[in-house]
Design an enzyme around this catalytic site. Structure first.
Site, short mmCIF file in Angstrom:
data_model
loop_
_atom_site.label_atom_id
_atom_site.label_comp_id
_atom_site.label_asym_id
_atom_site.label_seq_id
_atom_site.Cartn_x
_atom_site.Cartn_y
_atom_site.Cartn_z
N TYR A 7 0.89 -1.16 -0.02
CA TYR A 7 0.02 0.18 0.09
C TYR A 7 1.14 1.31 -0.03
O TYR A 7 0.59 2.21 -0.72
CB TYR A 7 -0.80 -0.10 1.24
CG TYR A 7 -1.94 1.02 1.31
CD1 TYR A 7 -3.25 0.62 0.73
CD2 TYR A 7 -1.68 2.32 1.69
CE1 TYR A 7 -4.26 1.66 0.60
CE2 TYR A 7 -2.85 3.25 1.68
CZ TYR A 7 -3.71 3.05 1.12
OH TYR A 7 -4.69 4.03 0.79
N PHE A 49 -6.12 19.84 -24.80
CA PHE A 49 -6.88 18.53 -24.88
C PHE A 49 -8.12 18.57 -24.49
O PHE A 49 -8.25 19.52 -23.37
CB PHE A 49 -5.89 17.46 -24.28
CG PHE A 49 -6.61 16.08 -24.57
CD1 PHE A 49 -6.25 15.52 -25.73
CD2 PHE A 49 -7.09 15.59 -23.71
CE1 PHE A 49 -6.91 14.26 -26.19
CE2 PHE A 49 -7.71 13.95 -23.89
CZ PHE A 49 -7.30 13.49 -25.06
N ASP A 50 -9.09 17.82 -24.76
CA ASP A 50 -10.64 18.00 -24.43
C ASP A 50 -10.92 17.66 -22.90
O ASP A 50 -11.77 18.49 -22.42
CB ASP A 50 -11.47 17.10 -25.31
CG ASP A 50 -11.15 15.56 -25.52
OD1 ASP A 50 -9.84 15.25 -24.96
OD2 ASP A 50 -11.95 14.89 -25.84
N ASP A 110 1.74 19.29 -20.79
CA ASP A 110 0.81 18.12 -21.15
C ASP A 110 1.58 17.08 -21.59
O ASP A 110 1.79 17.53 -22.89
CB ASP A 110 -0.46 18.53 -21.54
CG ASP A 110 -1.32 17.29 -21.75
OD1 ASP A 110 -0.99 16.11 -21.54
OD2 ASP A 110 -2.83 17.61 -22.19
N ALA A 138 1.71 14.03 -22.44
CA ALA A 138 1.01 12.61 -23.04
C ALA A 138 1.86 11.82 -24.23
O ALA A 138 2.25 10.76 -23.83
CB ALA A 138 -0.62 12.77 -23.33
N LYS A 152 -0.46 6.77 -23.25
CA LYS A 152 0.07 7.02 -24.71
C LYS A 152 1.50 6.84 -24.64
O LYS A 152 1.89 5.56 -24.67
CB LYS A 152 -0.05 8.71 -24.82
CG LYS A 152 -1.30 9.21 -24.31
CD LYS A 152 -2.53 8.72 -25.11
CE LYS A 152 -4.02 9.25 -24.71
NZ LYS A 152 -4.05 10.49 -23.89
N HIS A 191 -19.40 14.10 -27.02
CA HIS A 191 -18.93 13.38 -28.01
C HIS A 191 -19.06 11.88 -27.60
O HIS A 191 -19.50 11.03 -28.34
CB HIS A 191 -17.83 13.77 -28.93
CG HIS A 191 -16.38 13.44 -27.78
ND1 HIS A 191 -16.42 14.67 -26.83
CD2 HIS A 191 -15.69 13.03 -27.57
CE1 HIS A 191 -15.43 14.39 -26.09
NE2 HIS A 191 -14.87 13.30 -26.77
C1 LIG Z 1 -5.20 11.19 -23.57
C2 LIG Z 1 -4.70 12.90 -23.07
C3 LIG Z 1 -5.10 13.37 -21.76
C4 LIG Z 1 -5.85 12.57 -20.92
O1 LIG Z 1 -5.30 11.53 -20.50
P1 LIG Z 1 -6.32 10.07 -20.14
O2 LIG Z 1 -5.30 9.09 -19.67
O3 LIG Z 1 -7.13 9.68 -21.52
O4 LIG Z 1 -7.22 10.53 -18.95
C5 LIG Z 1 -4.57 14.72 -21.69
N1 LIG Z 1 -4.05 15.34 -22.51
C6 LIG Z 1 -3.80 14.64 -23.75
C7 LIG Z 1 -2.61 15.59 -24.76
C8 LIG Z 1 -3.85 13.41 -24.09
O5 LIG Z 1 -3.76 13.02 -25.19
#
Ligand SMILES: *Cc1c(COP(=O)(O)O)cnc(C)c1O
Length: 458
Positions: free
Chosen positions: A72, A124-125, A215, A217, A258, A450
């Protein structure tokens, strides 16, 4: 003769996928309210909905999984992940989360307040969702070139410094908690940001006392493009470039689904102890104790290996050249798409592909449905449905670009699959003039509509 390129891996395990008939698919998509998210995966032959958590893990990652430590607190797998993140990013604090949007939720709970402005490059969305949910505003400062799909700019994810400075000048510092640089920039087509631009954004932001958050990813794919396209960077390793990128920021959010090369997971990495302390509290409330944050020990162990593999040149070359292989075939068929081809996906310009479908009929969604019916391929709309309504006026937001995104999962499909996709799209392209009507909304949710929207044929 020069030997052709070949992938630096062989396949140890395979998974069956099933073909279907056009009649079956026409019925299935209607039953799914014309929303591709509503289709069960057994009704899809090639799934390009997303590259998020859909890739294959390596033998080394599977081996690490078996050795995961499920303690844990203070798990050995957390230590392994922490060491790897430190080595690759240089950040000194780590908070695992169950995925990328959870990292946003935790970090923005600390940093984003009602009325704030978060400048960046096409957020990102889910990121935008987390900003707007807190009644703050995401200001897009992406360069104008990104919005013309025919311009072949090597770094279409770049931030326009004049747009950014205007925001810095027009708002008090207290209103702008940070500038968010997304690498690579998904919304504008998987487009990278140059190291030069990142450094220039840092210099400008320093002048106004505003820190930078990444960000991250697809940070490794961004570093690959810097190595390939930016002069003076060609002899450096991917890991060296990553360190230099992250040195410009005080922290990052990460979707490990990613460039972490795992199926679930995320994290926040930080240099600021104060933010780390407060974010730790939110991690405990929302995610779990600070040394696992919603991840199992074995998932953290596999992620540690995945981050190392994702920042090796050979892996990135095979990954990105497969996306290019598909994109170049489509270019040969004169199919309109975002150029240059992005890192994780090919983005079809639906406004040019289906000029006879009115904007309010969702042309990119229409194209996605046609491609599914044609060949059982599932792609995703990056357009008006995704853009949601304006939170104040409740009007549809029409983004400059209307894309159908073909996201390629990592290490998952062969180039025969790419040939199949290219032919399917060409068949739709050949009958594009017959497609004159799209879809209208029957039901939608307040935000991120969406995912669950219900549509009907116009
Ligand atoms: C996928 C993504 C996110 C969100 O990540 P999740 O693991 O899907 O919650 C944020 N920013 C970017 C650029 C992404 O591609």
């Amino acid at each position: 003769m020069k030997l052709p390129y070949a992938e630096p891996f062989r396949i140890k395990m395979v998974e069956k996928i099933r073909q279907s008939t056009k009649e079956e698919r026409t019925k299935w998509i209607k039953d799914a309210d014309f929303n591709l998210f509503n289709l069960s995966s057994s009704k899809v032959f090639i799934d390009l909905l997303t590259d998020s958590g859909t890739g294959a893990m390596s033998d080394e990652q599977w081996a690490a999984l078996m050795k995961g430590d499920e303690s844990y607190a203070g798990s050995r797998s957390f230590e392994e992940l922490f060491e790897t993140v430190k080595k690759i990013t240089g950040f000194r604090y780590l908070l695992p989360t169950h995925q990328g949007r959870a990292a946003e939720n935790v970090l923005f709970s600390v940093l984003v307040k009602d009325g704030n402005i978060i400048p960046g490059n096409s957020h990102f969305d889910t990121t935008k969702g987390h900003i707007e949910f807190r009644k703050a505003h995401a200001a897009d400062c992406t360069i104008d070139e990104a919005f013309d799909t025919e311009i072949n700019h090597p770094f279409k994810g770049n931030i326009d410094l004049r747009k950014l400075e205007k925001i810095y000048q027009n708002h008090p510092k207290e209103q702008i908690p940070f500038c968010l640089i997304t690498i690579t920039c998904n919304t504008s087509g998987g487009q990278p940001v140059s190291l030069e631009n990142i450094k220039a954004v840092k210099e400008l932001s320093d002048k106004y006392g505003i820190p930078i958050i990444f960000d991250g990813a697809r940070f490794a794919e961004n570093a690959y493009f810097i190595k390939q396209r930016e002069s003076g960077q060609e002899h450096r390793t991917i890991k060296e470039i990553c360190r230099e990128i992250f040195a410009c920021g005080i922290g990052m959010t990460m979707s490990s689904k990613k460039d972490g090369l795992v199926n679930i997971g995320g994290f926040i990495a930080l240099n600021d102890e104060q933010i780390f302390r407060v974010a730790s509290n939110f991690t405990i409330i929302y995610e779990g104790f600070i040394t696992y944050g919603g991840m199992s020990g074995r998932d953290m162990a596999a992620l540690a290996v995945g981050l190392d593999e994702a920042t090796e040149f050979e892996y990135l070359e095979s990954r990105i050249s497969q996306v290019e292989y598909l994109g170049n075939q489509l270019i040969n068929y004169n199919i309109p798409l975002q150029k240059p081809i992005g890192g994780h996906a090919v983005f079809i310009d639906a406004l040019k592909f289906l000029p006879n479908v009115p904007r309010e009929d969702f042309p990119a969604q229409t194209l996605g449905i046609e491609l599914y019916k044609e060949a059982g391929i599932r792609a995703v709309e990056i357009g008006t449905l995704l853009a949601d309504r304006d939170p104040e006026t409740r009007e549809n937001r029409y983004p400059k670009l209307e894309f159908l995104r073909l996201a390629i999962p990592r290490r998952t499909y062969t180039n025969n699959h790419m040939d199949y996709i290219a032919t399917a799209l060409k068949n739709v392209f050949d009958r594009r003039n017959e497609i004159t009507k799209g879809y209208s909304i029957v039901w939608e949710s307040e935000i991120l509509r969406h995912f669950t929207v219900k549509l009907k044929e116009v």
